[in-house]
Write a protein that holds these residues in place. Structure first.
Motif, PDB file in Angstrom:
ATOM      1  N   ARG A 144       3.373  -7.541  -4.759  1.00 43.55           N
ATOM      2  CA  ARG A 144       2.183  -6.896  -4.198  1.00 43.55           C
ATOM      3  C   ARG A 144       2.321  -5.372  -4.214  1.00 43.55           C
ATOM      4  O   ARG A 144       1.380  -4.649  -4.601  1.00 43.55           O
ATOM      5  CB  ARG A 144       1.957  -7.389  -2.763  1.00 43.55           C
ATOM      6  CG  ARG A 144       0.796  -6.723  -2.046  1.00 43.55           C
ATOM      7  CD  ARG A 144       0.659  -7.271  -0.631  1.00 43.55           C
ATOM      8  NE  ARG A 144       1.829  -6.990   0.185  1.00 43.55           N
ATOM      9  CZ  ARG A 144       2.048  -5.834   0.823  1.00 43.55           C
ATOM     10  NH1 ARG A 144       1.183  -4.835   0.699  1.00 43.55           N
ATOM     11  NH2 ARG A 144       3.123  -5.671   1.566  1.00 43.55           N
ATOM     12  N   CYS A 145       3.485  -4.891  -3.815  1.00 39.82           N
ATOM     13  CA  CYS A 145       3.701  -3.439  -3.787  1.00 39.82           C
ATOM     14  C   CYS A 145       3.749  -2.853  -5.194  1.00 39.82           C
ATOM     15  O   CYS A 145       3.263  -1.739  -5.432  1.00 39.82           O
ATOM     16  CB  CYS A 145       4.983  -3.120  -3.022  1.00 39.82           C
ATOM     17  SG  CYS A 145       4.891  -3.520  -1.257  1.00 39.82           S
ATOM     18  N   LEU A 146       4.317  -3.602  -6.133  1.00 45.99           N
ATOM     19  CA  LEU A 146       4.310  -3.162  -7.526  1.00 45.99           C
ATOM     20  C   LEU A 146       2.879  -3.097  -8.046  1.00 45.99           C
ATOM     21  O   LEU A 146       2.494  -2.157  -8.754  1.00 45.99           O
ATOM     22  CB  LEU A 146       5.142  -4.111  -8.389  1.00 45.99           C
ATOM     23  CG  LEU A 146       6.648  -4.171  -8.114  1.00 45.99           C
ATOM     24  CD1 LEU A 146       7.303  -5.199  -9.025  1.00 45.99           C
ATOM     25  CD2 LEU A 146       7.297  -2.808  -8.302  1.00 45.99           C
ATOM     26  N   ARG A 147       2.095  -4.107  -7.710  1.00 53.29           N
ATOM     27  CA  ARG A 147       0.682  -4.132  -8.107  1.00 53.29           C
ATOM     28  C   ARG A 147      -0.056  -2.918  -7.560  1.00 53.29           C
ATOM     29  O   ARG A 147      -0.813  -2.249  -8.261  1.00 53.29           O
ATOM     30  CB  ARG A 147       0.058  -5.432  -7.608  1.00 53.29           C
ATOM     31  CG  ARG A 147      -1.375  -5.718  -8.057  1.00 53.29           C
ATOM     32  CD  ARG A 147      -2.428  -5.390  -6.996  1.00 53.29           C
ATOM     33  NE  ARG A 147      -2.152  -5.813  -5.654  1.00 53.29           N
ATOM     34  CZ  ARG A 147      -2.517  -6.980  -5.123  1.00 53.29           C
ATOM     35  NH1 ARG A 147      -3.152  -7.876  -5.852  1.00 53.29           N
ATOM     36  NH2 ARG A 147      -2.262  -7.239  -3.862  1.00 53.29           N
ATOM     37  N   ASN A 148       0.167  -2.621  -6.276  1.00 51.10           N
ATOM     38  CA  ASN A 148      -0.513  -1.489  -5.657  1.00 51.10           C
ATOM     39  C   ASN A 148      -0.127  -0.170  -6.320  1.00 51.10           C
ATOM     40  O   ASN A 148      -0.973   0.697  -6.561  1.00 51.10           O
ATOM     41  CB  ASN A 148      -0.179  -1.429  -4.169  1.00 51.10           C
ATOM     42  CG  ASN A 148      -0.793  -2.585  -3.392  1.00 51.10           C
ATOM     43  OD1 ASN A 148      -1.661  -3.288  -3.900  1.00 51.10           O
ATOM     44  ND2 ASN A 148      -0.333  -2.795  -2.176  1.00 51.10           N
ATOM     45  N   ALA A 149       1.166  -0.024  -6.609  1.00 49.40           N
ATOM     46  CA  ALA A 149       1.634   1.220  -7.237  1.00 49.40           C
ATOM     47  C   ALA A 149       1.060   1.358  -8.646  1.00 49.40           C
ATOM     48  O   ALA A 149       0.682   2.465  -9.067  1.00 49.40           O
ATOM     49  CB  ALA A 149       3.159   1.243  -7.276  1.00 49.40           C
ATOM     50  N   GLN A 150       0.994   0.252  -9.365  1.00 53.19           N
ATOM     51  CA  GLN A 150       0.488   0.298 -10.731  1.00 53.19           C
ATOM     52  C   GLN A 150      -1.001   0.620 -10.756  1.00 53.19           C
ATOM     53  O   GLN A 150      -1.464   1.438 -11.554  1.00 53.19           O
ATOM     54  CB  GLN A 150       0.746  -1.052 -11.420  1.00 53.19           C
ATOM     55  CG  GLN A 150       0.277  -1.122 -12.866  1.00 53.19           C
ATOM     56  CD  GLN A 150       1.045  -0.192 -13.781  1.00 53.19           C
ATOM     57  OE1 GLN A 150       2.210   0.107 -13.532  1.00 53.19           O
ATOM     58  NE2 GLN A 150       0.404   0.264 -14.845  1.00 53.19           N
ATOM     59  N   ILE A 151      -1.759  -0.001  -9.872  1.00 54.87           N
ATOM     60  CA  ILE A 151      -3.217   0.152  -9.887  1.00 54.87           C
ATOM     61  C   ILE A 151      -3.663   1.454  -9.222  1.00 54.87           C
ATOM     62  O   ILE A 151      -4.529   2.167  -9.743  1.00 54.87           O
ATOM     63  CB  ILE A 151      -3.882  -1.051  -9.197  1.00 54.87           C
ATOM     64  CG1 ILE A 151      -3.696  -2.314 -10.041  1.00 54.87           C
ATOM     65  CG2 ILE A 151      -5.374  -0.795  -8.968  1.00 54.87           C
ATOM     66  CD1 ILE A 151      -4.263  -3.565  -9.417  1.00 54.87           C
ATOM     67  N   HIS A 152      -3.066   1.763  -8.079  1.00 57.40           N
ATOM     68  CA  HIS A 152      -3.565   2.897  -7.292  1.00 57.40           C
ATOM     69  C   HIS A 152      -2.808   4.198  -7.512  1.00 57.40           C
ATOM     70  O   HIS A 152      -3.294   5.266  -7.119  1.00 57.40           O
ATOM     71  CB  HIS A 152      -3.520   2.541  -5.807  1.00 57.40           C
ATOM     72  CG  HIS A 152      -4.340   1.335  -5.457  1.00 57.40           C
ATOM     73  ND1 HIS A 152      -5.705   1.276  -5.632  1.00 57.40           N
ATOM     74  CD2 HIS A 152      -3.982   0.126  -4.944  1.00 57.40           C
ATOM     75  CE1 HIS A 152      -6.160   0.102  -5.243  1.00 57.40           C
ATOM     76  NE2 HIS A 152      -5.131  -0.620  -4.824  1.00 57.40           N
TER      77      HIS A 152
END
Length: 286
Positions: A144-152
């Motif tokens: 989830r945190c990787l997803r957030n960093a990648q997207i945002h």
């Protein structure tokens, strides 16, 4: 582990399989394309001139050597795409699982963030009165945190990412590195996230295992009466035989034996009561 293959769970599994297959197909396609372009190594002609029959090839207007390099690096990009894809499919299932507990009468947190990706597992397991599985849910939060960093944050490593990674236990870290086929440190290069095929594997493996744990939790917390009603409703949606017929009854019993496993073994009597309670069986005899 035997699973209860109720309708919503079957939908989730099918969506996860489709997403996983799509990512692997793109990965295989990129490698096949790169392999094919080796036949044109050193060519001065761009791809549209070499493959005019390929639809939309003009959008990939590059020399074969450069195109091959990009295709061989597709793993990182596909993995970056796969994480949000896998999590989106999984998060929808978790929210539906929370709704199932709420419908069963469990007290579910109702604040604005209760169903956010960062809180939904706490909401689910607190409602059920059970601890979160420590071997899998923390790995979801890493994703989830990787997803957030990648997207945002365009792939920049955030405090959220470093905090989640440092919070992993030795066992959790070992499991993560086994799935990703690389060390945690190798994922960060120059303050940026560097994805690999292993992260694609991890995204689908972690969400698959977490969903199976939730399936088992629902099997324990949802009453047999409710499961029987769910099974009857599930079967009735696509039942080919008319209600109140012997074929309908036998079809329901076979459907239940095949899909509603997980230790349930719903009896014919339980199914009859559920069918009558649901108004789907009105004949005097069963």
């Amino acid at each position: 582990m035997s699973e209860i293959n109720f309708g919503r769970y079957r939908e989730y599994v099918a969506a996860r399989v489709d997403a996983n297959n799509a990512m692997i197909a793109l990965l295989a396609g990129s490698r096949l394309a790169a392999h094919s372009l080796q036949l044109h190594a050193g060519s001065p002609h761009q791809l549209p001139g070499l493959f005019p029959a390929v639809k939309d090839i003009d959008r990939f207007n590059l020399l074969p050597d450069h195109a091959s390099e990009l295709l061989l690096e597709a793993d990182a990009h596909l993995s970056a795409v796969a994480i949000p894809y896998a999590l989106a499919v999984y998060e929808a299932f978790v929210k539906d699982a929370v709704a199932m507990l709420k419908n069963e009468g469990y007290t579910v947190a109702g604040d604005r963030n209760a169903l956010s990706a960062g809180r939904m597992h706490q909401t689910l397991f607190d409602a059920a009165g059970e601890p979160q599985p420590e071997d899998v849910i923390p790995l979801f939060h890493v994703l989830r945190c990787l997803r957030n960093a990648q997207i945002h944050h365009a792939g920049t490593v955030t405090r959220e990412v470093t905090g989640t990674l440092s919070a992993m236990s030795e066992q959790q870290r070992g499991r993560w590195e086994s799935l990703t086929m690389g060390s945690v440190e190798a994922m960060i290069v120059g303050g940026k996230l560097h994805f690999s095929l292993g992260h694609l594997v991890a995204a689908f493996a972690v969400t698959k295992e977490a969903a199976r744990r939730i399936n088992a939790l629902l099997g324990q917390k949802i009453s047999r009466r409710s499961w029987a009603i769910i099974a009857v409703s599930d079967f009735a949606e696509d039942a080919a035989h008319p209600r109140n017929s012997r074929q309908w009854k036998r079809g329901l019993e076979g459907f239940s034996r095949f899909h509603y496993l997980g230790g349930l073994s719903l009896s014919s009597q339980e199914l009859e009561h559920a069918a009558r309670e649901s108004g789907l069986w009105t004949a005097r005899a069963w």
